[in-house]
Scaffold this active site. Sequence first.
Site, mmCIF file in Angstrom:
data_model
loop_
_atom_site.group_PDB
_atom_site.id
_atom_site.type_symbol
_atom_site.label_atom_id
_atom_site.label_comp_id
_atom_site.label_asym_id
_atom_site.label_seq_id
_atom_site.Cartn_x
_atom_site.Cartn_y
_atom_site.Cartn_z
ATOM 1 N N LYS A 124 5.892 -0.027 1.917
ATOM 2 C CA LYS A 124 6.195 0.220 0.507
ATOM 3 C C LYS A 124 7.379 1.166 0.359
ATOM 4 O O LYS A 124 8.306 0.901 -0.413
ATOM 5 C CB LYS A 124 4.973 0.809 -0.214
ATOM 6 N N ASP A 142 2.864 -1.132 -5.360
ATOM 7 C CA ASP A 142 1.990 0.039 -5.465
ATOM 8 C C ASP A 142 0.763 -0.344 -6.278
ATOM 9 O O ASP A 142 0.530 -1.519 -6.568
ATOM 10 C CB ASP A 142 2.744 1.219 -6.083
#
Length: 214
Positions: A124, A142
Amino acid sequence: MMKQLDYNSICRIFERFKEQEPEPKGELDHTNAYTLVVAVALSAQATDVGVNKATKDLFPIADTPEKMLALGEERLVEHIKTIGLYKQKAKNVIKMSRILVEDYGGVVPSSRAALQSLPGVGRKTANVVLNMWWGVPAQAVDTHIFRIGNRTGICPGKNVDVVERAIEDNIPAEYQHHAHHWLILHGRYVCKARKPMCANCIIRDLCEFEEKNL
């Protein structure tokens, strides 16, 4: 799991996002690729507001890996101790900085694999840096994007990897660069976890969420 929205509905959703905010920006303060990597790494299990408050005085004195190493772990801790998991994050930032200096000449690498090899940098974080600094249409999934992807049917999936692929597969190429910012901001300010503001949502007529809060 929520069913996948059809292509035309997804196009209309992103047309509206673009009309509302043509150039969405990330909310983490940074001045270069290095401070961006550090900020994103610090933001795990913390808010952007909290990270920005901590880095306001940190980045002016440690905006390169060399300067961060000179600052040292103990002084770094003093700057970021208001952030969750700050001790481990401080260790990771120092380790990351040392690797950047020793293996990359102090330059943040621009490949996902190289970024993910750095301490404290997962997929991420790597995707955020690739997207925000180098303009790569990488999708950083997320909790906001995972929630919205499944609630709306834009990019449903049982885990973040599946949602990431669904974004890449189902959102038109012209919207890929800004897709994760539009989705994050929508999740942060409109499609909230506990009390989604469906009455103020610009895509509520296209969304598949059955428990709309109207």
